[in-house]
Design a protein around this motif. Sequence first.
Motif, PDB file in Angstrom:
ATOM      1  N   ALA A 189       0.050 -35.290   4.254  1.00 44.70           N
ATOM      2  CA  ALA A 189       0.867 -35.778   3.142  1.00 44.70           C
ATOM      3  C   ALA A 189       0.112 -36.785   2.280  1.00 44.70           C
ATOM      4  O   ALA A 189       0.293 -36.829   1.061  1.00 44.70           O
ATOM      5  CB  ALA A 189       2.150 -36.403   3.681  1.00 44.70           C
ATOM      6  N   VAL A 216       4.725 -29.509   5.416  1.00 46.77           N
ATOM      7  CA  VAL A 216       3.889 -30.277   4.499  1.00 46.77           C
ATOM      8  C   VAL A 216       2.574 -29.551   4.227  1.00 46.77           C
ATOM      9  O   VAL A 216       2.032 -29.615   3.111  1.00 46.77           O
ATOM     10  CB  VAL A 216       3.656 -31.714   5.030  1.00 46.77           C
ATOM     11  CG1 VAL A 216       2.764 -31.741   6.254  1.00 46.77           C
ATOM     12  CG2 VAL A 216       3.067 -32.599   3.944  1.00 46.77           C
ATOM     13  N   ARG A 220       1.354 -28.586   0.505  1.00 53.13           N
ATOM     14  CA  ARG A 220       0.115 -29.165  -0.002  1.00 53.13           C
ATOM     15  C   ARG A 220      -1.028 -28.157  -0.096  1.00 53.13           C
ATOM     16  O   ARG A 220      -2.108 -28.487  -0.597  1.00 53.13           O
ATOM     17  CB  ARG A 220      -0.320 -30.309   0.917  1.00 53.13           C
ATOM     18  CG  ARG A 220       0.654 -31.485   0.951  1.00 53.13           C
ATOM     19  CD  ARG A 220       0.390 -32.456  -0.151  1.00 53.13           C
ATOM     20  NE  ARG A 220      -0.823 -33.223   0.126  1.00 53.13           N
ATOM     21  CZ  ARG A 220      -1.454 -33.984  -0.771  1.00 53.13           C
ATOM     22  NH1 ARG A 220      -0.997 -34.056  -2.010  1.00 53.13           N
ATOM     23  NH2 ARG A 220      -2.542 -34.653  -0.444  1.00 53.13           N
TER      24      ARG A 220
END
Length: 332
Positions: A189, A216, A220
């Motif tokens: 993150a 995440v 991402r």
Amino acid sequence: MTGPGGGRELGRTGVRVPPIGLGCAPLGNFRRPMGEEQARAVVEAALEEDWSYLDTAPHYGVGLSEERLGRALAGRDRASYVVSTKVGRRLRPLAPGEEPPDGEGFTDTPPRARVWDLGRDGIRATVEASLERLGTDRVEILLLHDVENHVREVYETGFPALAELRAEGAVGAIGFGMNHSDVLARFVADLDVDVVLCAGRWTLLDHRAATDLLPVCERRGTSVVVGGVYNSGLLADPRPGAHYDYREAPAEVLERARRIQAVCGEFGVPLRAAALRFPFGHPAVASVVVGCATEAEVRDNARMFAREVPEELWHALVERGLLPEGLPLPAE
């Protein structure tokens, strides 16, 4: 710095890995010693099976795994395989008369000691020593290893040092390797992470990564390599005394593994085949790495990975309460 053709790209790095690779901890005499010829046979079998991704670390046998891998790869086309190694633990020779430290699961290792070092200079020195042991001028993937207790150093010096090496073109993809999915999720993150190697937290028995790490990573664009798909051996052979997370499996976990095995049997699927295929239900997963101590284990895992696993098997596991509802499941 792309490695062999085919496979999944790690993040947006151009580095590609096949769906299954060789975990090289056994080459460092993990739990039991192996001979030099046996180590070479393991690597050669992996490459024959198109496992062109090879994951090692200085920690594995205090450099022995890297040395054996380097000797087994000597003379091969460098573009035909991808190597990942790790930093965080720097190695030093033992002083005269110094007692060898705890092997941390590795036996019959060279006379060296591990030293935690996440400083820029320490990481660069660790990489140079790894390249020498591996007999190569580069590694495609570099990971900070087991740094869950060194978070401040990761942010201050460790990850910036990896990012610098990536910017220089010395490595292609950077990230982290550990079995703490919550810590991995925090790093992904906060930082520009290409890949994480998450061990034991996205398996048929342990789904923690589904709630913290995998979402995440998908958001991402970070790739996930899954290690420990057998949870230290229990999902390879769920018998009394089998290991789960590096210790003897508790009775209730053993029973759950045996129930999963029984459902797999109803579909004519070996438990090992299901364990190898399960992680690919999530789109962030690029590859699994499997530690093998013999050529026969490499061949067996290759056969298991090639087995068809019907979608109905996964749904049956959900219906029997052996997998939670809502998990991403592999397509046939």
